[in-house]
Scaffold this motif. Structure first.
Motif, PDB file in Angstrom:
ATOM      1  N   ARG A 169      -7.702   2.422   3.010  1.00  0.00           N
ATOM      2  CA  ARG A 169      -6.376   2.956   3.369  1.00  0.00           C
ATOM      3  C   ARG A 169      -6.257   3.132   4.888  1.00  0.00           C
ATOM      4  O   ARG A 169      -5.250   2.777   5.492  1.00  0.00           O
ATOM      5  CB  ARG A 169      -6.170   4.303   2.669  1.00  0.00           C
TER       6      ARG A 169
ATOM      7  N   CYS B  38      -8.391   3.966  -3.858  1.00  0.00           N
ATOM      8  CA  CYS B  38      -9.477   3.080  -3.431  1.00  0.00           C
ATOM      9  C   CYS B  38     -10.614   3.847  -2.748  1.00  0.00           C
ATOM     10  O   CYS B  38     -11.727   3.342  -2.649  1.00  0.00           O
ATOM     11  CB  CYS B  38      -8.927   2.021  -2.475  1.00  0.00           C
TER      12      CYS B  38
ATOM     13  N   CYS C 283      -7.327  -0.837  -6.681  1.00  0.00           N
ATOM     14  CA  CYS C 283      -5.963  -0.589  -6.202  1.00  0.00           C
ATOM     15  C   CYS C 283      -4.911  -0.819  -7.288  1.00  0.00           C
ATOM     16  O   CYS C 283      -4.780  -1.934  -7.808  1.00  0.00           O
ATOM     17  CB  CYS C 283      -5.668  -1.502  -5.008  1.00  0.00           C
ATOM     18  N   PRO C 284      -4.117   0.205  -7.627  1.00  0.00           N
ATOM     19  CA  PRO C 284      -3.096   0.024  -8.659  1.00  0.00           C
ATOM     20  C   PRO C 284      -1.869  -0.733  -8.156  1.00  0.00           C
ATOM     21  O   PRO C 284      -1.055  -1.203  -8.944  1.00  0.00           O
ATOM     22  CB  PRO C 284      -2.724   1.470  -9.029  1.00  0.00           C
ATOM     23  N   ALA C 285      -1.767  -0.867  -6.817  1.00  0.00           N
ATOM     24  CA  ALA C 285      -0.571  -1.508  -6.262  1.00  0.00           C
ATOM     25  C   ALA C 285      -0.792  -2.995  -5.956  1.00  0.00           C
ATOM     26  O   ALA C 285       0.107  -3.675  -5.481  1.00  0.00           O
ATOM     27  CB  ALA C 285      -0.138  -0.774  -4.993  1.00  0.00           C
TER      28      ALA C 285
ATOM     29  N   ILE D 223      -5.933  -0.272   6.576  1.00  0.00           N
ATOM     30  CA  ILE D 223      -4.581  -0.829   6.376  1.00  0.00           C
ATOM     31  C   ILE D 223      -3.598  -0.142   7.336  1.00  0.00           C
ATOM     32  O   ILE D 223      -2.764  -0.796   7.970  1.00  0.00           O
ATOM     33  CB  ILE D 223      -4.150  -0.646   4.899  1.00  0.00           C
TER      34      ILE D 223
ATOM     35  N   CYS E 253       0.840  -1.203   0.000  1.00  0.00           N
ATOM     36  CA  CYS E 253       0.000   0.000   0.000  1.00  0.00           C
ATOM     37  C   CYS E 253       0.876   1.254   0.000  1.00  0.00           C
ATOM     38  O   CYS E 253       1.717   1.445   0.876  1.00  0.00           O
ATOM     39  CB  CYS E 253      -0.925   0.007   1.217  1.00  0.00           C
ATOM     40  N   VAL E 254       0.653   2.098  -1.019  1.00  0.00           N
ATOM     41  CA  VAL E 254       1.443   3.334  -1.129  1.00  0.00           C
ATOM     42  C   VAL E 254       0.617   4.552  -0.693  1.00  0.00           C
ATOM     43  O   VAL E 254       1.008   5.686  -0.953  1.00  0.00           O
ATOM     44  CB  VAL E 254       1.985   3.519  -2.570  1.00  0.00           C
ATOM     45  N   HIS E 255      -0.536   4.285  -0.094  1.00  0.00           N
ATOM     46  CA  HIS E 255      -1.396   5.342   0.471  1.00  0.00           C
ATOM     47  C   HIS E 255      -1.873   6.338  -0.582  1.00  0.00           C
ATOM     48  O   HIS E 255      -2.071   7.517  -0.286  1.00  0.00           O
ATOM     49  CB  HIS E 255      -0.675   6.074   1.624  1.00  0.00           C
ATOM     50  N   CYS E 256      -2.027   5.879  -1.811  1.00  0.00           N
ATOM     51  CA  CYS E 256      -2.403   6.803  -2.893  1.00  0.00           C
ATOM     52  C   CYS E 256      -3.854   7.269  -2.775  1.00  0.00           C
ATOM     53  O   CYS E 256      -4.211   8.330  -3.273  1.00  0.00           O
ATOM     54  CB  CYS E 256      -2.196   6.126  -4.252  1.00  0.00           C
ATOM     55  N   GLY E 257      -4.693   6.453  -2.147  1.00  0.00           N
ATOM     56  CA  GLY E 257      -6.089   6.839  -1.960  1.00  0.00           C
ATOM     57  C   GLY E 257      -6.995   6.565  -3.154  1.00  0.00           C
ATOM     58  O   GLY E 257      -8.161   6.949  -3.145  1.00  0.00           O
TER      59      GLY E 257
HETATM   60  S1  SF4 Z   1      -5.490   2.137  -3.746  1.00  0.00           S
HETATM   61 FE1  SF4 Z   1      -4.189   0.486  -2.940  1.00  0.00          FE
HETATM   62  S2  SF4 Z   1      -2.183   1.464  -2.630  1.00  0.00           S
HETATM   63 FE2  SF4 Z   1      -3.675   3.138  -2.854  1.00  0.00          FE
HETATM   64  S3  SF4 Z   1      -4.333   3.596  -0.726  1.00  0.00           S
HETATM   65 FE3  SF4 Z   1      -5.807   2.105  -1.529  1.00  0.00          FE
HETATM   66  S4  SF4 Z   1      -4.976   0.121  -0.879  1.00  0.00           S
HETATM   67 FE4  SF4 Z   1      -3.284   1.597  -0.675  1.00  0.00          FE
END
Ligand code: SF4
Ligand code: SF4
Length: 433
Positions: free
Chosen positions: A35, A17, A72-74, A38, A11-15
């Protein structure tokens, strides 16, 4: 929660999601987003936070819809994370006594059609009748609190078919046999919407499929699985597998099918849930993916009569996010002459049903149900197609509350109607007399 922590690493906390998250949509707090959860898991794993009731409430607010996994892109597998957390949420100190008893009641009732039917007997003379209209109009149902009010609001009209007997036996293919399958009836579906299984069976038979229905088949365990009650889920799963093995009587099945996506998602997880103990010997498939992969028979296609309707197909979360099935139900609906498809603008957002969520978290679920009903109705569709019983009940409730008149039908019911297969009479099995 140690096993979960590695899964939070990507998770890179991009948001990305957050806009797709149903709980964040209605609660608007970071702690109620993927996020945020997590982040909470990491803090617990690192000893900065402990899982007490004030933290647990933010995991209970999650619907388990898995829209965040699709977004989620990650590649964060939030679905695996929440499934590891859920059994821990069942610790006695994490929920108040009312919530514990409510969950106990629901999970002691819903997976057992016999118990559910016994409880519902008196409601035959209430649901869909003037008495129900009167109780609702008078505000009487609100007196029992939001959870019981939600249960009452979700209660559909009950026909005699709701009370069984369940379909069982071997139902022959019409014409040359192209496949032999088992069909899971679903515990809630067979009671609250028995026409779906009858239509599914008729569509399969008319497509040259022999269908095996074990006598006394129980619940697949989806409701208990969703609540992290893993021992109960395993017991239900083992019993169901054994009944299908017995009913197949040594003749292999090409697939075990199901027409409720919440059940399908759990059935497909039996290998992990049963931990190496033997599961189904045939692959589990949703009925839509099975029919698309088999191909509709020429005989069936020739039966299809026009249905001049505009249909909005509702993507159930456990279908689109949980099983990756999006196109197949639409493809099947589009084989019906005269039918046109309308797309909702927020097709990937949860309707708020989510197993027993709409009873145990009634306010959040109702907010989502209202959004979903509005979104579907705004398409201009005159019929809504839904392939999950929980979603169908939730959408019917909220369409009705908004004074909308669109019926909510399963795609199999629409196919059966077009093919002239709907009949009041129960289909006959070859060997259950
Ligand atoms: S989209 Fe994925 S990487 Fe980005 S905040 Fe949500 S869980 Fe984390
Ligand atoms: S499963 Fe659904 S409700 Fe839960 S965090 Fe993901 S998107 Fe939000």
């Amino acid at each position: 929660m140690t096993p979960s922590i590695q899964a939070t690493d990507p998770c890179v906390h991009c948001g990305f999601c957050l806009p797709t998250c149903a709980s964040y949509r209605v609660l608007g707090t970071e702690m109620d987003s993927p996020r945020g959860r997590i982040h909470t898991l990491k803090a617990i794993a690192e000893g900065e936070l402990s899982l007490d009731s004030s933290v647990a409430v933010h995991f209970d607010s999650c619907l388990g819809c898995f829209a965040c996994v699709s977004a989620c892109p990650a590649g964060v597998r939030y679905d695996e994370l929440i499934e590891q957390v859920r059994p821990q949420l069942n610790q006695v100190e994490l929920r108040n006594p009312w919530q514990r008893q409510l969950r106990k009641l629901l999970l002691g009732l819903l997976p057992y059609p016999g118990r559910l039917r016994a409880l519902l007997q008196p409601f035959r003379f209430y649901s869909g009748q003037n008495l129900q209209k009167l109780a609702r109009a008078s505000g009487l149902t609100r007196l029992f609190g939001p959870e019981l009010e939600a249960m009452e609001q979700l209660l559909p009209s009950l026909s005699s078919a709701s009370f069984g007997p369940d379909l069982f036996g071997v139902f022959p293919a019409l014409g040359p046999r192209r496949a032999r399958v088992g069909l899971v009836l679903g515990c809630v579906q067979r009671v609250f919407d028995p026409a779906v299984n009858a239509a599914t069976l008729a569509v399969l038979q008319a497509n040259g499929v022999e269908v095996v229905l074990p006598e006394g088949q129980g619940c697949c365990g989806a409701a208990t699985h969703h609540q992290g009650e893993l021992e109960q889920t395993r017991e239900l799963a083992k019993d169901l597998v054994q009944r299908f093995e017995d009913a197949a009587a040594g003749q292999p099945l090409d697939a075990v099918l199901v027409a409720a996506s919440g059940c399908g998602h759990t059935l497909k997880q039996y290998p992990q849930l049963l931990n190496g103990e033997s599961g189904f010997s045939a692959p589990v498939l949703d009925v839509h993916e099975f029919l698309i992969s088999l191909g509709l028979s020429e005989h069936f296609r020739s039966r299809l009569k026009p249905l001049e309707r505009k249909v909005a197909y509702h993507d159930a979360c456990h279908m689109i996010h949980g099983q990756g099935i999006r196109s197949q139900p639409r493809q099947l609906l589009m084989t019906i002459p005269g039918m046109t498809l309308r797309e909702a603008t927020e097709a990937g957002v949860c309707c708020g049903s989510a197993g027993i969520y709409n009873v145990v978290q009634p306010r959040e679920a109702a907010a989502l149900g209202q959004l979903k009903a509005t979104d579907l109705a705004t398409t201009g569709a005159d019929v809504i197609a839904s392939a999950n019983i929980g979603c169908s009940l939730q959408i019917r409730r909220h369409l009705a509350a908004q004074g909308k008149i669109q019926p909510v039908l399963h795609p199999m019911e629409l196919l059966a109607e077009s093919a002239g297969l709907l009949s009041a009479a129960a289909p006959a099995a070859a060997n259950n007399s």
